[in-house]
Design a protein around this motif. Structure first.
Motif, PDB file in Angstrom:
ATOM      1  N   SER A   1      -5.145  -5.549  10.810  1.00  0.00           N
ATOM      2  CA  SER A   1      -6.429  -4.875  10.603  1.00  0.00           C
ATOM      3  C   SER A   1      -7.552  -5.852  10.279  1.00  0.00           C
ATOM      4  N   VAL A   2      -7.202  -7.064   9.803  1.00  0.00           N
ATOM      5  CA  VAL A   2      -8.236  -8.063   9.520  1.00  0.00           C
ATOM      6  C   VAL A   2      -8.196  -9.242  10.498  1.00  0.00           C
ATOM      7  N   MET A   3      -7.094  -9.413  11.219  1.00  0.00           N
ATOM      8  CA  MET A   3      -6.977 -10.538  12.159  1.00  0.00           C
ATOM      9  C   MET A   3      -7.642 -10.255  13.495  1.00  0.00           C
ATOM     10  N   VAL A   4      -7.717  -8.990  13.881  1.00  0.00           N
ATOM     11  CA  VAL A   4      -8.305  -8.654  15.186  1.00  0.00           C
ATOM     12  C   VAL A   4      -9.579  -7.849  14.968  1.00  0.00           C
ATOM     13  N   GLU A   5     -10.419  -7.854  15.981  1.00  0.00           N
ATOM     14  CA  GLU A   5     -11.634  -7.050  15.914  1.00  0.00           C
ATOM     15  C   GLU A   5     -11.292  -5.569  15.959  1.00  0.00           C
ATOM     16  N   GLU A   6     -12.208  -4.763  15.442  1.00  0.00           N
ATOM     17  CA  GLU A   6     -11.932  -3.326  15.368  1.00  0.00           C
ATOM     18  C   GLU A   6     -11.657  -2.721  16.738  1.00  0.00           C
ATOM     19  N   ARG A   7     -12.309  -3.238  17.778  1.00  0.00           N
ATOM     20  CA  ARG A   7     -12.103  -2.696  19.122  1.00  0.00           C
ATOM     21  C   ARG A   7     -10.708  -3.000  19.655  1.00  0.00           C
ATOM     22  N   GLN A   8     -10.028  -4.001  19.059  1.00  0.00           N
ATOM     23  CA  GLN A   8      -8.679  -4.365  19.485  1.00  0.00           C
ATOM     24  C   GLN A   8      -7.596  -3.754  18.600  1.00  0.00           C
ATOM     25  N   ARG A   9      -8.007  -3.054  17.560  1.00  0.00           N
ATOM     26  CA  ARG A   9      -7.034  -2.610  16.563  1.00  0.00           C
ATOM     27  C   ARG A   9      -6.006  -1.657  17.146  1.00  0.00           C
ATOM     28  N   ARG A  10      -6.437  -0.747  18.005  1.00  0.00           N
ATOM     29  CA  ARG A  10      -5.504   0.208  18.596  1.00  0.00           C
ATOM     30  C   ARG A  10      -4.447  -0.519  19.427  1.00  0.00           C
ATOM     31  N   THR A  11      -4.900  -1.487  20.211  1.00  0.00           N
ATOM     32  CA  THR A  11      -3.970  -2.260  21.033  1.00  0.00           C
ATOM     33  C   THR A  11      -3.002  -3.048  20.161  1.00  0.00           C
ATOM     34  N   ALA A  12      -3.517  -3.626  19.073  1.00  0.00           N
ATOM     35  CA  ALA A  12      -2.670  -4.423  18.178  1.00  0.00           C
ATOM     36  C   ALA A  12      -1.616  -3.561  17.499  1.00  0.00           C
ATOM     37  N   PHE A  13      -2.021  -2.394  16.998  1.00  0.00           N
ATOM     38  CA  PHE A  13      -1.057  -1.503  16.343  1.00  0.00           C
ATOM     39  C   PHE A  13      -0.032  -0.974  17.347  1.00  0.00           C
ATOM     40  N   SER A  14      -0.484  -0.705  18.572  1.00  0.00           N
ATOM     41  CA  SER A  14       0.453  -0.242  19.595  1.00  0.00           C
ATOM     42  C   SER A  14       1.466  -1.329  19.933  1.00  0.00           C
ATOM     43  N   ALA A  15       0.999  -2.568  20.040  1.00  0.00           N
ATOM     44  CA  ALA A  15       1.907  -3.676  20.314  1.00  0.00           C
ATOM     45  C   ALA A  15       2.938  -3.813  19.195  1.00  0.00           C
ATOM     46  N   ASP A  16       2.494  -3.605  17.951  1.00  0.00           N
ATOM     47  CA  ASP A  16       3.440  -3.686  16.833  1.00  0.00           C
ATOM     48  C   ASP A  16       4.469  -2.561  16.899  1.00  0.00           C
ATOM     49  N   SER A  17       4.045  -1.370  17.327  1.00  0.00           N
ATOM     50  CA  SER A  17       4.995  -0.263  17.488  1.00  0.00           C
ATOM     51  C   SER A  17       6.034  -0.592  18.556  1.00  0.00           C
ATOM     52  N   ILE A  18       5.593  -1.228  19.632  1.00  0.00           N
ATOM     53  CA  ILE A  18       6.521  -1.620  20.701  1.00  0.00           C
ATOM     54  C   ILE A  18       7.544  -2.616  20.165  1.00  0.00           C
ATOM     55  N   ILE A  19       7.072  -3.573  19.378  1.00  0.00           N
ATOM     56  CA  ILE A  19       7.968  -4.581  18.799  1.00  0.00           C
ATOM     57  C   ILE A  19       8.945  -3.927  17.832  1.00  0.00           C
ATOM     58  N   ALA A  20       8.462  -2.950  17.057  1.00  0.00           N
ATOM     59  CA  ALA A  20       9.348  -2.239  16.132  1.00  0.00           C
ATOM     60  C   ALA A  20      10.436  -1.489  16.888  1.00  0.00           C
TER      61      ALA A  20
END
Length: 406
Positions: free
Chosen positions: A127-146
């Motif tokens: 939530s602090v490493m990526v820009e807000e516009r990328q947050r959805r993509t970042a969280f989705s990528a983390d879900s995929i990894i999980a």
């Protein structure tokens, strides 16, 4: 859709490193519940009911510990917050192999209490490493990894137990969790945005101000409802395949379920607008209810694809909106409370779902799990229509979350 967002995200070395560390850190944590169950049943000659008590003890500890550790991260930083957990885990897992069943229960509580919450840490850091516009993509990528860790973890745990025994498996899991903690200690991913010299220092009172509001409570309820559908689908699949005398097909059905969730997370992260978690949970609940109609392995496996497809997006959307609504100074604690909501949702729904399966058969697990999620979604949707329960710090969260991705 814009799948190029994933390429942009993974081009950042620090984000890529965090994802790799999270994948390996989650594997022993995914394996631990199954190994503890086999340890109680095989090595301690216990019953599955006794193993369930141990699992419940771990759940209680995790429910208490997750927001506590999140608040420590907010106040003290990541390294100082997780160091006690690393030390405790290094002691508790070897201790579990020496304890009698009576003493294993309090040890399990402590295991949950000091569990390193990789989910909360990764989401908070993203939530602090990526820009807000990328947050959805970042969280989705983390879900995929999980999801990938979930596929590997239990299988690795079973392999360890069959090849070396449950006690050796507990030693190995404890060692791996310690190593994972040390890796995160070394990485020390940021949990606060970098402050420039001309920016004022954060107000210490901000870390004490309440962050809980009606919209945030709705998101916690949605998180709990999501877990109810996962428990209902999980137990329902096992029960259905047992009724069909096709237990050997569990891996195939689970694989389709997990892969469809992975695909759903991938697609959601590529969207250019957010979807309300309330709507996603409603769809998740409604697609879970009819899964019991699958009377054969092939039809059951097909029925779990739609509900699996919605799992990762629902969990991602809830985390995305929590990051949007909660101030950065309290976000670690909020993510911890979301972890507790997942835990409580699973713990509270499991007995009800299990009882339904005992009374009416496997299809009852899908109906009850899906119905719980559907009711929660409708309650949250109704609550969100009340002006007083809408976010006060955003004129329109729907518009802001959607516009931020453009």
């Amino acid at each position: 859709m814009a799948f190029s967002g994933y390429a942009q995200l993974l081009a950042d070395r620090s984000v890529r490193t965090l994802f790799i560390a999270a994948f390996f850190a989650r594997i022993p944590m995914m394996a631990a519940p199954l190994v503890l169950t086999l340890y109680v049943v095989d090595d301690l000659d216990g019953t599955y009911a006794q193993a369930g008590i141990v699992a419940a003890a771990t759940t209680v500890g995790a429910a208490i510990g997750s927001p506590w550790r999140g608040r420590l991260i907010d106040r003290l930083g990541l390294r100082r917050a997780i160091l006690p957990s690393i030390i405790a885990i290094g002691i508790l897992y070897p201790l579990a192999t020496l304890a009698t069943y009576v003493w294993l229960v309090p040890v399990a509580v402590l295991m949950g209490l000091f569990l390193i919450s990789i989910f909360s840490i990764v989401r908070l850091s993203l939530s602090v490493m990526v820009e807000e516009r990328q947050r959805r993509t970042a969280f989705s990528a983390d879900s995929i990894i999980a999801e990938a860790s979930f596929i590997v973890g239990p299988a690795a745990g079973v392999l360890l137990v069959t090849q070396a025994g449950a006690d050796a498996a507990l030693y190995a899991i404890g060692a791996c969790e310690v190593v994972a903690g040390l890796i995160f200690l070394r990485l020390d991913p940021p949990t606060r945005s970098a402050r420039t010299d001309d920016e004022p220092a954060p107000d210490p009172a901000a870390t004490k101000a309440p962050f809980v509001s009606a919209p945030v409570v709705f998101l916690f309820l949605i998180s709990g409802g999501t877990m109810a559908t996962l428990i209902g689908t999980d137990l329902g699949i096992v029960a259905e395949l047992r009724e069909l005398d096709k237990v050997g097909a569990i891996g195939f059905t689970y694989g389709l379920w997990g892969l469809s969730s992975l695909l759903g997370g991938l697609v959601y992260g590529s969207l250019n607008r957010s979807i309300r978690p309330t709507y996603l949970l409603l769809a998740l609940g409604l697609t879970t209810i009819p899964v019991g109609l699958g009377g054969e392995v092939w039809s059951l496996s097909l029925w779990v694809i739609p509900t699996g497809f919605l799992c990762a997006p629902t969990m991602t959307a809830a985390a995305e909106w929590i990051a949007k609504l909660v101030p950065e100074e309290r976000r670690g604690e909020a993510m911890g409370w979301q972890g507790t909501a997942f835990t409580i949702g699973g713990a509270a729904s499991s007995p009800v779902i299990g009882a339904a399966i005992d009374e009416v058969g496997a299809w009852g697990g899908f109906v009850v799990g899906g119905s719980i999620a559907t009711v929660i979604a409708l309650v949250c949707w109704g609550g969100q229509l009340i002006p007083a329960f809408r976010p006060s710090n955003y004129a329109s969260v729907d518009d802001e979350v959607g516009d931020s991705s453009r």
